[in-house]
Design an enzyme around this catalytic site. Structure first.
Site, short mmCIF file in Angstrom:
data_model
loop_
_atom_site.label_atom_id
_atom_site.label_comp_id
_atom_site.label_asym_id
_atom_site.label_seq_id
_atom_site.Cartn_x
_atom_site.Cartn_y
_atom_site.Cartn_z
CD GLU A 1 -8.23 -3.19 -0.49
OE1 GLU A 1 -7.07 -2.77 -0.61
OE2 GLU A 1 -8.51 -4.18 0.20
CG HIS B 1 -2.04 -1.03 1.14
ND1 HIS B 1 -2.54 -1.54 -0.04
CD2 HIS B 1 -2.75 -1.66 2.13
CE1 HIS B 1 -3.50 -2.43 0.23
NE2 HIS B 1 -3.63 -2.53 1.53
CG HIS C 1 -7.72 -0.39 2.69
ND1 HIS C 1 -8.41 -1.06 3.67
CD2 HIS C 1 -6.69 -1.19 2.37
CE1 HIS C 1 -7.80 -2.19 3.95
NE2 HIS C 1 -6.76 -2.30 3.16
#
Ligand code: BGC
Length: 323
Positions: free
Chosen positions: A316, A106, A179
């Protein structure tokens, strides 16, 4: 309806963080904060017209500052994992943080979820908040100055649109997503195992035991990964199928049945007790369905909610990880 703005908190650096509230005429209300471009709450009507906050999150700014679960955040520069935190582009190797075991997750140590975005209310587009952030050449190891804009739009048909745009001055890689963890029975109502889920995908990308896609693409047919028709999230979540064991539940990228140019209905989730239905539309080739396997009960959220394993789910939309 007018977007409201208020101070949400102050960064350790002294920078101010704002909370924007978007409302439509049906009473749907979504709050976005400039720290991480985060969806802080989303109040939606149930089958009886009562409103529920369907997004997990913290009660205040300090919660977000300390939190490490990416509640509601924008993710960048690159969503999900890059093996060993290394990639080669134009014959050059780039080294990123290894912030998830040996791998990169991420966007790194200070991804887009931990930066303060500039916000602008777009006056001539209804209910539109535009966030922007300039990620400098070399930030978190990625090449190129990257100017990112994300528009959040709350529409009159109770959709929250997220539109991602970015430009750069060097070849680079990018994979932006959001997210948010959803619980369509209400953010503090416990697990989502009886939610029904459909994912419009015949295939998924196979993971190794560290949740890194191996490159293999497999049919969902006859596996617990088959969500082609509405299926309870909990139906096979304790299966001994290796992919489920590796992920401690669902934490995989599904290969959407898409041509990537038309907007696809990628997923649908339903909580029958509230009658709240969420449809996910996207132009991306993949979606990560994550069943919140790493929520550990240590996060105290809004309304003093204790978020435990599987108390939410993420969808996502993304490009395939580790590519
Ligand atoms: C990943 C999970 C990770 C989580 C962090 C998800 O997108 O796929 O493996 O633990 O993000 O909250």
């Amino acid at each position: 309806m007018a977007i409201e703005k208020k101070l949400f908190g102050i960064m350790p650096s002294g920078e101010e963080v704002y909370l924007y509230t978007l409302k439509n005429s049906n009473g749907m209300k979504t709050e976005i904060c400039t720290y991480g471009g985060t969806i802080v709450s989303s109040m939606v009507p149930d089958k009886n017209g009562e409103f529920h906050d369907v997004v997990l999150g913290y009660a205040d700014f300090e919660g977000y500052l300390k939190g490490d679960k990416y509640f509601g955040s924008l993710i960048g520069r690159f969503g999900n994992r890059i093996q060993y935190g290394k990639f080669i582009l134009n014959d050059k190797e780039y080294v990123l943080a290894q912030n998830n075991g040996e791998n990169h997750l991420h966007g790194g140590l200070k991804g887009f979820d931990k930066v303060v975005w500039d916000a602008m209310i777009i006056e001539d587009e209804p209910n539109t908040l535009e966030l922007s952030y300039l990620s400098k050449d070399g930030e978190e190891g990625y090449p190129g100055n990257l100017a990112v804009k994300v528009k959040y739009v709350l529409t009159e048909d109770n959709a929250l649109e997220i539109i991602y745009m970015a430009t750069t001055d060097k070849d680079t890689i990018i994979n932006l997503t959001n997210h948010a963890y959803f619980n369509l029975s209400g953010h503090s109502s416990g697990d989502v195992l009886d939610h029904k889920l459909m994912i419009n995908a015949d295939k998924f990308t196979v993971n190794d035991k560290f949740s890194i896609p191996t490159g293999e693409i497999k049919d969902v047919a006859d596996t617990p990964m088959d969500f082609r028709t509405l299926t309870p999230i909990g139906k096979n979540i304790e299966s001994d199928y290796d992919q489920i064991v590796f992920g401690n539940g669902y934490d995989h990228n599904w290969v959407l049945n898409t041509n990537c140019s038309d907007t696809l209905k990628a997923a649908q989730a339903i909580a029958e007790n509230t009658g709240i239905v969420m449809d996910v539309y996207t132009t991306t080739p993949g979606v990560q369905f994550y069943s919140a396997n790493f929520l550990d009960g240590l996060d105290v959220g809004k309304d003093k909610a204790i978020y435990k394993m599987r108390n939410g789910f993420c969808l996502e939309t993304q490009y395939f990880p580790n590519k």
